[in-house]
Design a protein around this motif. Structure first.
Motif, short mmCIF file in Angstrom:
data_model
loop_
_atom_site.label_atom_id
_atom_site.label_comp_id
_atom_site.label_asym_id
_atom_site.label_seq_id
_atom_site.Cartn_x
_atom_site.Cartn_y
_atom_site.Cartn_z
N ARG A 94 0.85 -1.16 0.00
CA ARG A 94 0.00 0.00 0.00
C ARG A 94 0.90 1.23 0.00
NH1 ARG A 94 -4.95 2.65 -1.08
NH2 ARG A 94 -4.32 4.74 -0.50
N TYR A 95 0.84 1.95 -1.10
CA TYR A 95 1.63 3.18 -1.23
C TYR A 95 0.69 4.38 -1.14
CZ TYR A 95 5.40 0.28 -3.28
OH TYR A 95 6.38 -0.65 -3.51
N PHE A 96 1.19 5.48 -0.62
CA PHE A 96 0.45 6.74 -0.65
C PHE A 96 1.20 7.70 -1.56
CE2 PHE A 96 -0.59 5.01 3.59
CZ PHE A 96 -1.97 4.97 3.48
N PHE A 97 0.47 8.31 -2.46
CA PHE A 97 1.09 9.25 -3.40
C PHE A 97 0.66 10.65 -3.02
CE2 PHE A 97 0.21 5.24 -5.50
CZ PHE A 97 1.47 4.89 -5.95
N SER A 98 1.63 11.56 -2.87
CA SER A 98 1.24 12.92 -2.52
C SER A 98 1.82 13.89 -3.53
CB SER A 98 1.73 13.26 -1.11
OG SER A 98 3.13 13.28 -1.12
N LYS A 99 0.93 14.78 -3.98
CA LYS A 99 1.36 15.82 -4.92
C LYS A 99 1.71 17.06 -4.12
CE LYS A 99 -0.44 14.98 -9.46
NZ LYS A 99 -0.95 13.63 -9.31
N PRO A 100 2.92 17.60 -4.31
CA PRO A 100 3.26 18.85 -3.60
C PRO A 100 2.42 20.00 -4.14
CG PRO A 100 4.97 18.26 -5.20
CD PRO A 100 3.97 17.15 -5.21
N GLY A 101 2.20 21.01 -3.32
CA GLY A 101 1.46 22.20 -3.75
C GLY A 101 2.27 23.02 -4.75
N PHE A 102 1.66 24.06 -5.26
CA PHE A 102 2.27 24.87 -6.30
C PHE A 102 3.61 25.46 -5.85
CE2 PHE A 102 2.91 29.13 -8.09
CZ PHE A 102 3.05 28.80 -9.43
N ALA A 131 10.62 25.01 -4.36
CA ALA A 131 11.51 24.02 -3.75
C ALA A 131 11.80 22.86 -4.71
CB ALA A 131 10.90 23.49 -2.46
N GLY A 132 11.15 22.87 -5.86
CA GLY A 132 11.40 21.84 -6.85
C GLY A 132 10.98 20.45 -6.41
N GLN A 133 10.01 20.38 -5.46
CA GLN A 133 9.56 19.05 -5.00
C GLN A 133 8.75 18.34 -6.06
OE1 GLN A 133 7.49 19.11 -1.27
NE2 GLN A 133 9.20 20.09 -0.22
N ARG A 134 8.92 17.02 -6.10
CA ARG A 134 8.13 16.22 -7.02
C ARG A 134 7.15 15.36 -6.24
NH1 ARG A 134 11.67 13.29 -10.59
NH2 ARG A 134 13.67 14.34 -10.72
N GLU A 135 6.35 14.62 -6.97
CA GLU A 135 5.40 13.73 -6.30
C GLU A 135 6.18 12.74 -5.44
OE1 GLU A 135 1.66 11.98 -8.18
OE2 GLU A 135 2.91 10.20 -7.92
N ARG A 136 5.64 12.50 -4.24
CA ARG A 136 6.32 11.58 -3.33
C ARG A 136 5.50 10.32 -3.14
NH1 ARG A 136 8.39 14.14 2.00
NH2 ARG A 136 6.20 13.82 2.53
N THR A 137 6.18 9.21 -3.01
CA THR A 137 5.52 7.95 -2.77
C THR A 137 5.92 7.42 -1.40
OG1 THR A 137 5.64 7.48 -5.12
CG2 THR A 137 5.13 5.63 -3.67
N THR A 138 4.95 7.29 -0.51
CA THR A 138 5.21 6.68 0.81
C THR A 138 4.88 5.20 0.72
OG1 THR A 138 4.60 8.74 1.89
CG2 THR A 138 4.69 6.76 3.27
N LYS A 139 5.90 4.38 0.91
CA LYS A 139 5.68 2.93 0.81
C LYS A 139 5.35 2.38 2.20
CE LYS A 139 8.71 2.65 -3.18
NZ LYS A 139 9.99 2.18 -3.73
N ALA A 140 4.11 2.64 2.61
CA ALA A 140 3.70 2.32 3.99
C ALA A 140 3.71 0.82 4.24
CB ALA A 140 2.32 2.90 4.28
N VAL A 141 3.20 0.06 3.28
CA VAL A 141 3.24 -1.41 3.35
C VAL A 141 3.89 -1.87 2.05
CG1 VAL A 141 1.85 -3.52 3.43
CG2 VAL A 141 1.18 -1.54 4.80
N ASP A 142 4.98 -2.62 2.16
CA ASP A 142 5.78 -2.82 0.96
C ASP A 142 6.16 -4.29 0.74
OD1 ASP A 142 6.91 -1.90 -1.33
OD2 ASP A 142 8.74 -1.15 -0.41
N GLY A 143 5.12 -5.11 0.57
CA GLY A 143 5.37 -6.52 0.28
C GLY A 143 5.25 -7.37 1.53
N VAL A 144 4.02 -7.54 2.01
CA VAL A 144 3.80 -8.29 3.25
C VAL A 144 3.04 -9.57 2.97
CG1 VAL A 144 2.52 -8.30 5.44
CG2 VAL A 144 3.92 -6.31 4.82
N ASP A 145 3.62 -10.71 3.42
CA ASP A 145 2.96 -12.00 3.35
C ASP A 145 2.76 -12.47 4.77
OD1 ASP A 145 3.42 -12.99 0.32
OD2 ASP A 145 5.14 -11.85 1.02
N LEU A 146 1.50 -12.57 5.19
CA LEU A 146 1.26 -13.16 6.51
C LEU A 146 -0.05 -13.92 6.48
CD1 LEU A 146 -1.02 -11.16 7.88
CD2 LEU A 146 0.95 -9.81 8.51
#
Ligand SMILES: Nc1ncnc2c1ncn2[C@@H]1O[C@H](COP(=O)(O)OP(=O)(O)O)[C@@H](O)[C@H]1O
Ligand SMILES: [Mg+2]
Length: 319
Positions: free
Chosen positions: A17-25, A31-46
């Motif tokens: 489960r990734y969260f994608f965030s778009k920086p504001g204008f 600041a030249g920020q780009r879209e960020r991807t938070t890899k909150a859950v990144d390949g879980v087998d349980l």
């Protein structure tokens, strides 16, 4: 044992489960920020069996709540699957840390439970008696039906949270820090309630808690999470007595009462790195006291701990 007994009640397969965030204008242009991807859950087998409690531990921000929410269907997965008895059907209910925030303050208990019973298809004329039955099961009474959440104590509110989850007759419940917001004196009452429900109904729990004593007491098995991944899992006793991952060892060393290891407290350097840009190789390498070259170069694969079936660790040291 029938074939069905071998199929876990709940299973996750390569769950992400990734969260994608778009920086504001301004952030974008100045600041030249780009879209960020938070890899909150990144390949879980349980997996979680019927009637079982799997404890999920790990530092704040490592992805426990997100994993719980994806498993019960509150968030869609970015990749991978959640299976119920081998099928891709959502199921399960959630008990939240803060019952006050998760109960609508403008609704009475009758309304809160009524909505769930309606969703379950219980006819209008049966909803009151069913609500009373649910309240009694969690240690409240019919007298509480027409009260509002603010009229209850923290412990009572969590009982309503439990009743609300039970209203859907789930076979699986994610309890996300269910007692962390409660007074210590009340915590045991709620934990006993959950244990009693499991004995009566065989409901399974994913119990999320940063409190290792709670997890030790309640869980049949434990999974340790670090930065979006499970790093170790096993039966509760094995994992507490014989932790194999340096991260688990550090977590447990903070509570010598529980861990049988006589070693001194292991202090981890720094904090959990960001899930936006996790370190390469083993995610724990930036804080690991045993770091080797391979830890930077390769992600560790799961390794079984010798002589202890079901105890698995993701660590190059053990390979
Ligand atoms: N709704 C969301 N939108 C964006 N990022 C989120 C959201 N929920 C959680 N995150 C991020 O995902 C990571 C894991 O968070 P969470 O699952 O709440 O961890 P935990 O429950 O272990 O404290 C954190 O970096 C957090 O900031
Ligand atoms: Mg959380």
């Amino acid at each position: 044992m029938s074939m069905r007994d071998n199929v876990p009640l709940v299973q996750t397969v390569g769950l992400r489960r990734y969260f994608f965030s778009k920086p504001g204008f301004l952030a974008r242009t100045l600041a030249g920020q780009r879209e960020r991807t938070t890899k909150a859950v990144d390949g879980v087998d349980l997996f979680i069996h019927e009637g079982e409690t799997l404890g999920l531990v790990g530092e704040s921000g490592c992805g426990k709540s997100t994993l719980g929410r994806v498993i019960v269907g509150l968030y869609p997965p970015t990749a991978g699957q959640v299976l119920y008895e081998g099928r891709a059907e959502p199921g399960g209910q959630m008990i939240f840390q803060n019952p006050y925030a998760s109960l609508n303050p403008r609704h009475t208990v009758r309304q809160i439970l009524g909505f769930c019973l309606e969703k379950r298809g219980v006819p209008l004329e049966d909803r009151e008696s069913e609500s009373v039955r649910l309240l009694e099961r969690v240690g409240l009474t019919a007298l509480h039906l027409d009260q509002y959440p603010r009229q209850f104590s923290g412990g009572q509110r969590q009982r309503i949270g439990v009743a609300r989850a039970l209203a859907m007759r789930p076979r699986f419940i994610v309890a996300d820090e269910p007692v962390s917001a409660l007074d210590v004196s009340v915590q045991a009452q709620i934990l006993n309630l959950l244990e009693g429900l499991q004995e009566e109904t065989g409901v399974s729990f994913l119990l999320i808690s940063h409190d290792l004593a709670v997890v030790h007491h309640m869980s049949h098995r434990v999974a340790v999470m670090y930065l979006g991944k499970i790093v170790e899992t096993g039966r509760t006793e094995s994992l507490f007595e014989n932790p194999a991952h340096p991260y688990t060892q550090a977590l447990l060393s903070a509570i010598p009462r529980l861990g049988k290891t006589k070693s001194a407290r292991i202090r981890l350097q720094g904090t959990v790195p960001s899930a936006v840009d996790p370190p390469p190789g083993c995610r724990f390498q930036t804080r690991c006291p045993h770091k080797m070259d391979v830890c930077v170069e390769m992600e560790p694969r799961p390794v079984g701990v010798k002589g202890d079936p079901g105890h698995v660790v993701w660590c190059h040291l053990r390979a």
